[in-house]
Design an enzyme around this catalytic site. Structure first.
Site, PDB file in Angstrom:
ATOM      1  N   ALA A  51      15.511  -6.114  -1.567  1.00 13.44           N
ATOM      2  CA  ALA A  51      14.710  -6.640  -2.271  1.00 13.44           C
ATOM      3  C   ALA A  51      13.068  -6.190  -1.750  1.00 13.44           C
ATOM      4  O   ALA A  51      13.048  -5.377  -0.521  1.00 13.44           O
ATOM      5  CB  ALA A  51      14.849  -8.233  -2.240  1.00 13.44           C
ATOM      6  N   ILE A  52      12.549  -6.015  -1.908  1.00 14.47           N
ATOM      7  CA  ILE A  52      11.232  -4.739  -1.995  1.00 14.47           C
ATOM      8  C   ILE A  52      10.131  -6.054  -1.871  1.00 14.47           C
ATOM      9  O   ILE A  52       9.758  -7.245  -1.132  1.00 14.47           O
ATOM     10  CB  ILE A  52      10.778  -4.177  -2.572  1.00 14.47           C
ATOM     11  CG1 ILE A  52      11.159  -3.093  -2.401  1.00 14.47           C
ATOM     12  CG2 ILE A  52       8.925  -3.912  -2.876  1.00 14.47           C
ATOM     13  CD1 ILE A  52      11.352  -2.009  -3.536  1.00 14.47           C
ATOM     14  N   THR A  53      10.237  -6.748  -3.497  1.00 15.27           N
ATOM     15  CA  THR A  53       9.064  -7.883  -4.019  1.00 15.27           C
ATOM     16  C   THR A  53      10.229  -9.057  -4.278  1.00 15.27           C
ATOM     17  O   THR A  53       9.643 -10.474  -3.795  1.00 15.27           O
ATOM     18  CB  THR A  53       8.735  -7.918  -4.573  1.00 15.27           C
ATOM     19  OG1 THR A  53       8.572  -6.846  -6.357  1.00 15.27           O
ATOM     20  CG2 THR A  53       7.503  -7.001  -4.246  1.00 15.27           C
ATOM     21  N   SER A  90       9.966   8.652  -8.705  1.00 15.46           N
ATOM     22  CA  SER A  90      10.883   7.862  -7.669  1.00 15.46           C
ATOM     23  C   SER A  90      12.315   7.767  -8.114  1.00 15.46           C
ATOM     24  O   SER A  90      12.932   7.395  -7.643  1.00 15.46           O
ATOM     25  CB  SER A  90      10.165   6.897  -7.295  1.00 15.46           C
ATOM     26  OG  SER A  90      10.502   5.443  -7.888  1.00 15.46           O
ATOM     27  N   ASP A 111       1.863   0.663  -9.570  1.00 18.17           N
ATOM     28  CA  ASP A 111       3.151   1.341  -9.382  1.00 18.17           C
ATOM     29  C   ASP A 111       2.564   2.359 -10.458  1.00 18.17           C
ATOM     30  O   ASP A 111       3.216   2.218 -11.742  1.00 18.17           O
ATOM     31  CB  ASP A 111       4.440   1.012  -9.733  1.00 18.17           C
ATOM     32  CG  ASP A 111       5.491   0.971  -9.688  1.00 18.17           C
ATOM     33  OD1 ASP A 111       5.365   2.533  -9.352  1.00 18.17           O
ATOM     34  OD2 ASP A 111       6.496   0.838 -10.118  1.00 18.17           O
ATOM     35  N   SER A 134      18.405  -0.550  -3.773  1.00 18.68           N
ATOM     36  CA  SER A 134      17.484  -0.634  -3.548  1.00 18.68           C
ATOM     37  C   SER A 134      18.241  -2.228  -2.593  1.00 18.68           C
ATOM     38  O   SER A 134      18.985  -2.964  -3.152  1.00 18.68           O
ATOM     39  CB  SER A 134      16.343  -1.236  -3.710  1.00 18.68           C
ATOM     40  OG  SER A 134      16.368  -1.473  -4.562  1.00 18.68           O
ATOM     41  N   GLY A 191      12.168  -6.655 -11.634  1.00 22.46           N
ATOM     42  CA  GLY A 191      11.267  -7.347 -12.137  1.00 22.46           C
ATOM     43  C   GLY A 191      11.804  -8.547 -12.257  1.00 22.46           C
ATOM     44  O   GLY A 191      11.137  -9.939 -12.466  1.00 22.46           O
TER      45      GLY A 191
END
Lengths: 504, 504
Positions: A197-199, A265, A257, A195, A169
């Site tokens: 980038a998701i957002t 997760s 989420d 990971s 975040g």
């Protein structure tokens, strides 16, 4: 039942899309999005029905050439009927009713998610029900275990295996590029999967990819870790707890989420990675997932409780997430800043150094390399001695990269400065808006795109002074990013006198 | 932002599908199912992004030839960026959090549903949140009014306008073909709009269509009602409260019908139809929507309360829904049974006659044609006098049909008898399983397909005696239906001695 003749289409939008002319559906009990069973001479399969005016004629059924599950002759007659609903649907309805699910019910849901038997509508119903009704600890434990069991697993000969994970975040959060080599150079095994980038404008995997290959399979990960005690790879290249990647597809559009999902997760990936100890970084602040300390404490306790039940020792740290970490946002800029910090910590922003060494300190204590309370000091020593840089280069080299100096990393050829409109102080940097500008400039796909902050919250700036520079490989995108920056003001400058109230 | 060149595709599965090669999405912040804004030289529009391996090449964006919102040249460059999320999303999240929505928030949700701005994921989140968290009366009132206001409306010069509505779930429920002409022949205006089958083997509209045209527009409905006081048409041909038809697409796969949605969708159609009084039939029993009397009472009170607030007088009747109404299931068989009842009520099943006249009785009282308590008697008189048949024929004729005798109605050429495996009593007929057999035989699309029950619950049957006959226009489908019947036993025969328990 419908009797139709096979026609192949160039269509690969969805697995097992079954395309029927709307004339053939009129007045029947078959509707778009119904789950149907296609019976053919060679066996049967389940798919989702769609209607068309033009793609196939009445009497025909269209299948995708590329993703058909079995060979069929064009023109062959097949029978189509309603398929059994997936067993999960009953259990999802139980969760909607606020009931507690039994272990086998949760297992069935996870199994059917992984085997892609659930539609987006069914998946959404599951996620929204969890969001509203929550899950008991026992349900989360079962979900976590099953999510781990339905994917690949890494296994290790030695122990302990430690790990650090940020729930994310905050932009610019490149701590892992420092923390992992610090810990690994103390002889502790830390196989870090990250990971993309998701957002955000850059995931850890996107940043490391500027310097090395991150798409390692399980064998390759083991080789790198054996050679260096650590690694910095993309988790997506190994199939760890894949249910998560499917669930996220319906969470993203709703921007939710649910806590049970978040807990499961994270912990499922930990089990699948075979780790014993993990430190979880929970950034706190406006514009990140966890708004305040109270919420952070609650989540931390849940992580620790879940870890106990799953045999993983968890420590949580609440960290400041009110503005970006360091000054660089975007893959290449962040790689460069991390390398600067490893090469000469005095040249790097305090926020990055402090976060990285604090996390490394906890890990050094957990891994037995430092006495309780002495981890942070040891982390600083390892960083300032140059050992962390050496270890980082070892890891990068094992992952197919080569030793690089900070100023050898290329950033976007096109850049623009955003200047302060006034004399004053920086009172706020919006994590979300600054991320949007970096993404508009092309990050994370354009690795050289991003933002370099020249001043941070609390800094005094003069009118005309540069607040931040935007970089891009494309002039067009740079202009789009500058326009967005001018419209949305991600960095706020205000005088010390915020508001003047007078009698008249 | 993505810059891509236009390519047209023969694709009409979804409005504004935007197809991009997966190579162009890799590493970007764009994901399948994202809502994106397409900016072109001629203006911009919003669509949903999908990824493909083969349908378009990298650098191209595919649009549907048939449903593109604006003319574009093949090869023209367009810009694609993330679209603003629909305003509804914030309000849907409020409902997820259990908050009460303000009128303007509900209006926005309904408006964006009707203008198809919400994805299935967002719609599902709304429906599931309503299911779990419910809605206050005031929210339902606002939703109902807005649903009515966002579609076509019928307006009438005279009053009162009465109506009857069944919330459904019982097979063979062809009461409207008797009730409407009984009421209309007493001089009461009753413009009945019905649905086609949703999950049943025959909706009222499907049954009437055996004898007349049911696809009437608003003008035509007014003409028929002016001439006859009544009509029996398909509501789908007029655009009454269309939000409902969109919401149902996500309710059906989940097999849920949240009470707020059920109440709003029924009452919104009533407002749009311009009626003053309505009788709502709530069938009670295993296998229908409402399981017991207590639940039925609650729902009835809600309907009445909502009616008060909307200026519609509502009476509810709880009816027996434990087995099919009458003996016929399927469009032609039901039309024939209804005509038999109108022609000679002694030749028709009691359950059908009683339900139809009971409902007509309440309507006659509401409409002022009978004193309270005398409606049912008047309904019987109108039915047995032949006036109801005469009125039915008038309505049918005005709707483009012609007077027909029961035995002139054709049913499927292929039929098969299902016989009793034992001596005993019929203890149970499953509404759901018998419907499935009728649908397997081809109903409702094959109007001549269906089931004729020779015995009903409580009847004594001998081994080898026919329990029911299945009809179909297709031998193949008849066989499929017989197979399903043999596998699932929709009609249960048991001896009086159900279980024998002995000491050893």
């Amino acid at each position: 039942m419908l009797f139709l003749k096979v026609k192949y289409l160039d269509l690969d939008l969805e697995t097992n899309a079954i395309i029927i002319n709307e004339e053939d559906l009129k007045g029947t009990a078959y509707y778009p999005h119904d789950r149907v069973l296609v019976e053919t001479s060679g066996g049967s399969f389940i798919g989702t029905l769609y209607s068309t005016k033009t793609m196939v004629s009445p009497g025909e059924v269209g299948f995708s050439k590329t993703i058909m599950p079995m060979p069929l002759k064009e023109g062959e007659e097949v029978r189509i009927r309603h398929a059994q609903k997936p067993s999960s649907l009953n259990y999802i309805k139980k969760k909607m009713e606020g009931q507690t699910l039994k272990p086998h019910e949760i297992h069935t849901i996870v199994d059917e998610i992984v085997s892609k038997k659930l539609s987006n509508i069914e998946l959404t119903a599951f996620v929204v029900s969890n969001y509203i009704n929550g899950m008991e600890t026992n349900e989360i434990v079962e979900m976590t275990k099953r999510m781990a069991d339905t994917g690949e697993k890494l296994e290790w000969e030695n122990s302990p295996i430690v790990d650090v994970h940020s729930i994310g975040g905050v932009p610019g959060n490149k701590y892992a590029l420092l923390t992992i080599p610090i810990v690994a150079s103390a002889g502790i095994i830390i196989p870090k999967t990250s990971s993309r980038a998701i957002t955000s404008a850059a995931g850890t995997a996107d940043i490391v990819e500027v310097l090395a290959n991150v798409n390692l399979n399980a064998e390759e990960i083991k080789r790198v870790v054996k050679a260096t005690n650590g690694c910095l790879v993309w988790g997506g290249a190994v199939n760890l707890a894949p249910a998560d990647d499917i669930i996220i597809n319906v969470e993203r559009p709703l921007a939710i989420d649910p806590k049970p999902q978040l807990l499961a997760s994270v912990m499922a990936k930990k089990i699948a990675t075979g780790i014993n100890y993990t430190v979880i970084d929970i950034p706190i602040g406006p514009g990140v997932k966890i708004k305040n300390e109270k919420e952070g404490n609650q989540l931390a306790r849940k992580f620790i409780e879940l870890g106990d039940l799953l045999g993983i020792r968890v420590e949580c740290v609440l960290t400041y997430g009110g503005q970006p970490i360091g000054r660089a946002i975007g893959p290449a800029l962040e790689a460069r800043e991390a390398l600067m910090a490893l090469t000469d910590f005095k040249s790097a922003p305090n926020s990055l150094i402090e976060k990285s060494t604090s996390l490394a300190g906890v890990l050094l204590e957990l891994g037995g390399a430092a006495q309780p309370g002495k981890g942070n000091k040891l982390a600083w020593e390892i960083l300032s001695s140059g050992k962390a840089l050496e270890k980082f280069n070892e890891i990068i080299t094992e992952q197919g990269g080569k030793e690089t100096k900070p100023d050898e990393i290329e950033v976007g050829n096109f850049s623009a400065d955003i200047i302060s409109p006034d004399n004053g102080y920086i009172t706020y940097i919006s994590n979300k808006l600054i991320t949007n500008v970096a993404k508009e400039a092309g990050a994370p796909k354009d690795k050289k795109a991003g933002i370099l902050l020249h001043a941070k919250v609390g800094d005094k700036v003069d009118k005309g002074e540069v607040l931040y520079t935007i970089y891009s490989s494309s002039e067009e995108r740079l202009n789009a990013a500058v326009n967005l920056a001018r419209r949305t003001y991600p960095v706020k400058v205000e005088g010390m006198l915020l508001k003047r109230i007078s009698k008249f």
